[in-house]
Write a protein that holds these residues in place. Structure first.
Motif, mmCIF file in Angstrom:
data_model
loop_
_atom_site.group_PDB
_atom_site.id
_atom_site.type_symbol
_atom_site.label_atom_id
_atom_site.label_comp_id
_atom_site.label_asym_id
_atom_site.label_seq_id
_atom_site.Cartn_x
_atom_site.Cartn_y
_atom_site.Cartn_z
ATOM 1 N N HIS A 250 0.850 -1.192 0.000
ATOM 2 C CA HIS A 250 0.000 0.000 0.000
ATOM 3 C C HIS A 250 0.890 1.247 0.000
ATOM 4 O O HIS A 250 1.345 1.709 1.046
ATOM 5 C CB HIS A 250 -0.934 -0.004 1.215
ATOM 6 N N VAL A 251 1.104 1.778 -1.178
ATOM 7 C CA VAL A 251 2.048 2.890 -1.354
ATOM 8 C C VAL A 251 1.619 4.126 -0.573
ATOM 9 O O VAL A 251 2.422 4.756 0.125
ATOM 10 C CB VAL A 251 2.192 3.239 -2.854
ATOM 11 N N ASP A 252 0.356 4.491 -0.678
ATOM 12 C CA ASP A 252 -0.114 5.742 -0.073
ATOM 13 C C ASP A 252 -0.037 5.701 1.455
ATOM 14 O O ASP A 252 0.366 6.671 2.095
ATOM 15 C CB ASP A 252 -1.541 6.040 -0.530
ATOM 16 N N ALA A 253 -0.413 4.559 2.034
ATOM 17 C CA ALA A 253 -0.338 4.434 3.494
ATOM 18 C C ALA A 253 1.113 4.495 3.958
ATOM 19 O O ALA A 253 1.426 5.147 4.961
ATOM 20 C CB ALA A 253 -0.987 3.127 3.939
ATOM 21 N N VAL A 276 15.848 -0.217 5.203
ATOM 22 C CA VAL A 276 16.828 -1.200 4.726
ATOM 23 C C VAL A 276 16.433 -2.591 5.206
ATOM 24 O O VAL A 276 16.502 -3.567 4.456
ATOM 25 C CB VAL A 276 18.250 -0.842 5.202
ATOM 26 N N ARG A 277 16.008 -2.676 6.439
ATOM 27 C CA ARG A 277 15.580 -3.982 6.963
ATOM 28 C C ARG A 277 14.391 -4.522 6.167
ATOM 29 O O ARG A 277 14.319 -5.709 5.875
ATOM 30 C CB ARG A 277 15.213 -3.873 8.446
ATOM 31 N N MET A 278 13.432 -3.655 5.821
ATOM 32 C CA MET A 278 12.286 -4.101 5.024
ATOM 33 C C MET A 278 12.738 -4.662 3.686
ATOM 34 O O MET A 278 12.182 -5.649 3.182
ATOM 35 C CB MET A 278 11.312 -2.949 4.804
ATOM 36 N N ALA A 290 16.222 -3.705 -4.603
ATOM 37 C CA ALA A 290 15.620 -3.008 -3.470
ATOM 38 C C ALA A 290 16.657 -2.684 -2.400
ATOM 39 O O ALA A 290 16.682 -1.579 -1.848
ATOM 40 C CB ALA A 290 14.490 -3.855 -2.877
ATOM 41 N N LEU A 291 17.526 -3.647 -2.101
ATOM 42 C CA LEU A 291 18.540 -3.416 -1.079
ATOM 43 C C LEU A 291 19.537 -2.347 -1.528
ATOM 44 O O LEU A 291 19.944 -1.490 -0.745
ATOM 45 C CB LEU A 291 19.267 -4.718 -0.749
ATOM 46 N N ARG A 292 19.928 -2.396 -2.793
ATOM 47 C CA ARG A 292 20.866 -1.387 -3.309
ATOM 48 C C ARG A 292 20.264 0.007 -3.226
ATOM 49 O O ARG A 292 20.937 0.969 -2.840
ATOM 50 C CB ARG A 292 21.248 -1.729 -4.752
ATOM 51 N N LEU A 316 12.401 5.770 -1.794
ATOM 52 C CA LEU A 316 12.651 4.389 -1.375
ATOM 53 C C LEU A 316 11.372 3.723 -0.877
ATOM 54 O O LEU A 316 11.090 2.573 -1.200
ATOM 55 C CB LEU A 316 13.729 4.368 -0.284
ATOM 56 N N THR A 317 10.597 4.450 -0.075
ATOM 57 C CA THR A 317 9.359 3.894 0.473
ATOM 58 C C THR A 317 8.403 3.489 -0.649
ATOM 59 O O THR A 317 7.797 2.405 -0.608
ATOM 60 C CB THR A 317 8.693 4.918 1.409
ATOM 61 N N ILE A 318 8.281 4.339 -1.655
ATOM 62 C CA ILE A 318 7.415 4.018 -2.797
ATOM 63 C C ILE A 318 7.926 2.769 -3.511
ATOM 64 O O ILE A 318 7.159 1.854 -3.841
ATOM 65 C CB ILE A 318 7.351 5.217 -3.768
ATOM 66 N N TYR A 319 9.235 2.718 -3.735
ATOM 67 C CA TYR A 319 9.821 1.577 -4.451
ATOM 68 C C TYR A 319 9.582 0.278 -3.685
ATOM 69 O O TYR A 319 9.180 -0.739 -4.267
ATOM 70 C CB TYR A 319 11.314 1.803 -4.652
ATOM 71 N N LEU A 320 9.824 0.305 -2.388
ATOM 72 C CA LEU A 320 9.670 -0.910 -1.583
ATOM 73 C C LEU A 320 8.213 -1.370 -1.550
ATOM 74 O O LEU A 320 7.924 -2.567 -1.575
ATOM 75 C CB LEU A 320 10.170 -0.678 -0.158
ATOM 76 N N ALA A 321 7.286 -0.407 -1.475
ATOM 77 C CA ALA A 321 5.872 -0.776 -1.443
ATOM 78 C C ALA A 321 5.427 -1.382 -2.774
ATOM 79 O O ALA A 321 4.577 -2.275 -2.807
ATOM 80 C CB ALA A 321 5.022 0.445 -1.105
#
Length: 425
Positions: A250-253, A276-278, A290-292, A316-321
């Protein structure tokens, strides 16, 4: 009227006196670990302790010096220079060597670090450097090659909680002061792994209210943290919500919770560490980039600071989501750790052992080892796991993202191992 005796701050009064009292760095201080081994053999080597504020760098330096019976001279690179180094060298010559604890070693420039080199190399000075910055970038290669780097991690909330409860039971701490469990819980979470910050806030909370309450803890933590609890949510609720929003795609949240914590005064580098942990826990090999990107975002914030660097955390948050999710690496690692605990002494197969001496060769070390590039089929036919653990499966790739390719490769490799074993049998 005689002046009152000045009482040392709570973190100083409760500073551990032995390695057993240290909480949170078991990978360095536990049985068989490097810092404990140094104390057990009574020989200290030059080292650099790299870790976040309040993780125990100064405490470990003192315990190491005391444990080997050496005099320690403590300097801060913020206000020390070549003159202080010369004075330390002169003192070391008088006493036959000493431990030089240099806090904030990354603040020393190249010439100041170079001034340490000959004395560290000769052993006249045993250097213990402490830094919050990456030594790979901030410490000269020549000095770094003479000092082993040990990484300290921020303490987990349950470890902080343990130290807070110790402070309430310690005769030199806050013995007799009442504390609400929820107040300690908030403090353990909101201190973000920093023991010094947690204990200082605890002491201030007790001073303000005579007991430890939610309100006094908020005041003790300071204005930067108050925004985290305006609606009644605790700090850990927001961290949990960010992590679960990323995991749940959920990108927006995820963006909302990131912004809310930044606005509330959470250390952006703490959030970078959590992101980073996520990347490794919930995405893993489903998207190796994602880690890079996570590490790059942390470095970008470290370079730009706020507010510009916060955009890297948002990206980063958007990418990981958005990334495909897999916890296969996380699950495999947990299995591997448990297996290592169950079989800590399983002998390595002889053909995999190194044989640097004639005696070892005569004992069969390295014998009949099949070098993959010369003998691929022989390499697949030989055993890699200790006897009794053959055929073990720890890692199972999912079909998410890039890990689908990993799964295909993994299955093909395992088929070759099975086929080679059948041919050998």
């Amino acid at each position: 009227m005689e002046p009152k005796t000045r009482l040392a701050p709570l973190p100083e009064r409760l500073r551990p006196k032995t390695l057993e009292e240290v909480v949170g760095q078991d990978h360095l201080t536990g049985p068989g670990k490097p810092l404990r081994r140094m104390l057990e053999v009574g020989r200290l080597q030059s080292l650099i302790l790299w870790g976040p504020p309040g993780s125990g760098k100064t405490t470990l330096a003192r315990l190491l010096a005391e444990g080997v019976g050496q005099e320690m001279l403590a300097l801060s690179a913020v206000n020390a220079g070549v003159r202080e180094i010369k004075e330390a060298v002169a003192r070391a010559r008088e006493v036959g060597g000493l431990v030089l604890f240099l806090d904030e070693i990354h603040r020393f420039n190249k010439s100041q670090q170079d001034a340490l080199l000959p004395h560290v190399e000769s052993g006249l000075l045993t250097l213990i450097g402490a830094t919050t910055e990456n030594p790979s970038f901030e410490v000269n290669p020549a000095l770094r090659s003479r000092a082993r780097v040990y990484v300290l991690r921020p303490l987990e909330p349950e470890e902080i909680r343990q130290l807070l409860e110790r402070a309430l039971q310690h005769p030199e701490g806050l013995l007799g002061v009442e504390a609400e469990p929820k107040a300690l819980e908030l403090l353990a979470q909101a201190s973000m792994g920093d023991v010094r910050r947690a204990l200082s806030a605890l002491e201030l909370a007790a001073t303000l209210a005579g007991k430890i309450t939610l309100e006094s803890v908020k005041e003790g933590l300071g204005a930067g943290t108050l925004g985290l609890d305006k609606g009644g949510e605790h700090f850990y609720d927001l961290i949990s919500a960010l992590h679960k929003s990323v995991r749940g795609n959920h990108v927006d949240a995820a963006l909302y919770y990131l912004a809310r914590m930044l606005e509330g005064g959470v250390d952006p580098l703490y959030l970078a560490r959590r992101l980073v942990r996520m990347a490794v826990e919930d995405i893993g090999l489903a998207d190796p980039l994602a880690l890079r990107l996570a590490v790059a975002a942390q470095q970008t914030y470290d370079f730009l600071g706020s507010p510009e660097g916060e955009l890297a955390l948002a990206e980063l948050t958007i990418y990981l989501a958005l990334a495909p999710k897999s916890n296969a690496v996380y699950v495999a690692w947990k299995k591997a750790q448990e297996l290592a605990r169950q079989h800590p002494d399983a002998p390595v197969p002889l053909h995999l052992r190194n044989a640097p001496t004639g005696l070892m060769k005569s004992l069969g070390y390295g014998k009949a080892y099949a070098y993959y590039h010369d003998d691929p089929e022989g390499s697949f036919a030989q055993a890699y796991l200790p006897e009794g653990l053959e055929g073990l499966t720890l890692y199972e790739a999912t079909g998410e993202g890039w890990e689908e390719r990993v799964r295909e490769r993994l299955e093909a490799l395992r088929r070759r191992f099975r086929k080679a074993k059948l041919g050998k049998d």
